[in-house]
Design an enzyme around this catalytic site. Structure first.
Site, PDB file in Angstrom:
ATOM      1  N   ARG A 252       0.833  -1.211   0.000  1.00 15.17           N
ATOM      2  CA  ARG A 252       0.000   0.000   0.000  1.00 15.17           C
ATOM      3  C   ARG A 252       0.867   1.260   0.000  1.00 15.17           C
ATOM      4  NH1 ARG A 252      -4.409   0.800   4.656  1.00 15.17           N
ATOM      5  NH2 ARG A 252      -2.534   1.226   5.880  1.00 15.17           N
TER       6      ARG A 252
ATOM      7  N   LYS B  91      -2.499   7.188   1.336  1.00 18.06           N
ATOM      8  CA  LYS B  91      -2.207   7.464   2.751  1.00 18.06           C
ATOM      9  C   LYS B  91      -1.096   8.509   2.777  1.00 18.06           C
ATOM     10  CE  LYS B  91      -1.898   4.887   7.069  1.00 18.06           C
ATOM     11  NZ  LYS B  91      -2.940   5.571   7.809  1.00 18.06           N
TER      12      LYS B  91
HETATM   13  N1  PXG Z   1      -8.935   5.204   7.337  1.00 19.89           N
HETATM   14  C1  PXG Z   1      -8.008   6.129   7.578  1.00 19.89           C
HETATM   15  C2  PXG Z   1      -8.236   7.529   7.141  1.00 19.89           C
HETATM   16  C3  PXG Z   1      -6.821   5.765   8.235  1.00 19.89           C
HETATM   17  O1  PXG Z   1      -5.877   6.685   8.468  1.00 19.89           O
HETATM   18  C4  PXG Z   1      -7.658   3.499   8.394  1.00 19.89           C
HETATM   19  C5  PXG Z   1      -8.790   3.921   7.715  1.00 19.89           C
HETATM   20  C6  PXG Z   1      -7.511   2.069   8.767  1.00 19.89           C
HETATM   21  O2  PXG Z   1      -6.568   1.418   7.906  1.00 19.89           O
HETATM   22  P1  PXG Z   1      -5.665   0.198   8.396  1.00 19.89           P
HETATM   23  O3  PXG Z   1      -4.908  -0.202   7.193  1.00 19.89           O
HETATM   24  O4  PXG Z   1      -4.802   0.707   9.500  1.00 19.89           O
HETATM   25  O5  PXG Z   1      -6.603  -0.865   8.850  1.00 19.89           O
HETATM   26  C7  PXG Z   1      -6.634   4.428   8.646  1.00 19.89           C
HETATM   27  C8  PXG Z   1      -5.381   4.029   9.349  1.00 19.89           C
HETATM   28  C9  PXG Z   1      -3.025   6.799  14.300  1.00 19.89           C
HETATM   29  C10 PXG Z   1      -3.132   5.715  13.302  1.00 19.89           C
HETATM   30  O6  PXG Z   1      -1.907   7.010  14.802  1.00 19.89           O
HETATM   31  C11 PXG Z   1      -4.041   5.813  12.269  1.00 19.89           C
HETATM   32  C12 PXG Z   1      -4.121   4.787  11.334  1.00 19.89           C
HETATM   33  C13 PXG Z   1      -3.321   3.701  11.422  1.00 19.89           C
HETATM   34  C14 PXG Z   1      -2.405   3.608  12.443  1.00 19.89           C
HETATM   35  C15 PXG Z   1      -2.294   4.631  13.403  1.00 19.89           C
HETATM   36  O7  PXG Z   1      -4.049   7.438  14.612  1.00 19.89           O
HETATM   37  N2  PXG Z   1      -5.031   4.963  10.338  1.00 19.89           N
END
Ligand code: PXG
Length: 290
Positions: free
Chosen positions: A50, A149
């Protein structure tokens, strides 16, 4: 703490980037958040894939191969003696000038921080979370596509501020058409009549790796799944709801916009999926210490 910076493991105090880095000046870069569980980096290959897709989408050429990036993540965990925790992997456009043209940045910077993680309190998992829809809508797929991302998280941060202002823990972001997109750092799921629903990626959601893993768990458990456009109506009338993300794992949601979801308690399908998800974290991923 040792931090990986452009090919070297350096002391935290020496891990510095330039004030001319376009990651800082313009949010020009990409990142990943990855978990380590039980001596493994969970879904590392999927996260790296990703990352490279995000980079490709913004024409940022990462100066190492995916395999080298995987090894760099493992080395950073080993250097910090970490078997559980959280990795923040960042690739910035690199040092440039005060103009925004990325051609002025000859060398992207790669940063890997392996650390521990601050989780939601256990109470949230047992009793469920209260969330709300907020005024800020998710960015259009034609502007900065939410599938990227990127280091520019202001869209999500604005929504999180709005959640804070009304005293809830997360914000549901709708897209410009009024369909549910996702939360500020999590994907969103609803259960109705034994079926599991989550918005399609085209609604303006990140291609969540936890989202994907939970969909796999559902298929393995024989729970039917669907990815239709969802409205607030679909959330308000759901039997169960939960959020998924690398940091949060799966968090049950029991109230949306002041409305009680289902029985007001985390539901049975959510519990079944969480157990299946936790089981996967034991066996899936690259081993840190052999
Ligand atoms: N949507 C958004 C906008 C994100 O930033 C997810 C969905 C979930 O994706 P994953 O691949 O993690 O299942 C994310 C991921 C933090 C933090 O520090 C945020 C994420 C991941 C790890 C840490 O707030 N966001």
């Amino acid at each position: 703490m040792k931090v990986y910076l452009d090919g070297q493991l350096v002391d935290e105090s020496d891990a510095k980037v330039s004030v001319f880095d376009h990651g800082l000046l313009y949010g020009d870069g990409v990142f990943e958040g990855i978990r380590m569980y039980h001596n493994r980096i969970f879904k590392l290959r999927e996260h790296i894939e990703r990352l490279y897709w995000s980079a490709k989408a913004i024409l940022l050429e990462i100066p190492m191969s995916q395999e080298e990036m995987i090894q760099a993540c493992l080395e950073t965990c080993r250097a910090n003696q970490l078997r559980e925790g959280y990795i923040r992997l960042i690739v910035t456009r690199g040092r440039g000038t005060l103009g925004l043209d990325p051609r002025r940045c000859p060398k992207p910077s790669v940063i890997i921080i392996a650390a521990t993680i601050q989780l939601y309190p256990e109470k949230v998992y047992n009793e469920g979370m209260t969330i709300a829809t907020v005024p800020t809508t998710r960015m259009l797929v034609n502007s900065v596509n939410p599938a990227i991302k990127s280091l520019n998280y202001l869209n999500n941060i604005l929504a999180r501020i709005e959640a804070n202002l009304i005293g809830v823990e997360e914000a549901i972001m709708l897209n410009s058409e009024g369909f549910v997109a996702e939360c500020t750092g999590d994907n969103i799921f609803a259960v109705q009549k034994g079926r599991l629903y989550t918005p399609p990626l085209s609604a303006g959601a990140l291609y969540g790796i936890t989202r994907n893993t939970v969909l796999d768990c559902a298929r393995e458990l024989g729970i039917p799944t669907g990815e239709p456009n969802l409205t607030r109506y679909d959330l308000y009338t759901a039997d169960e709801m939960f959020l998924t993300g690398t940091a949060a794992e799966m968090v049950p949601v029991v109230k949306v916009d002041g409305r009680v979801i289902g029985t007001g308690q985390p539901g049975p399908i959510t519990a079944k999926l969480l157990a299946a998800f936790r089981e996967k974290t034991r066996h899936d991923g690259e081993i840190i210490f052999s």
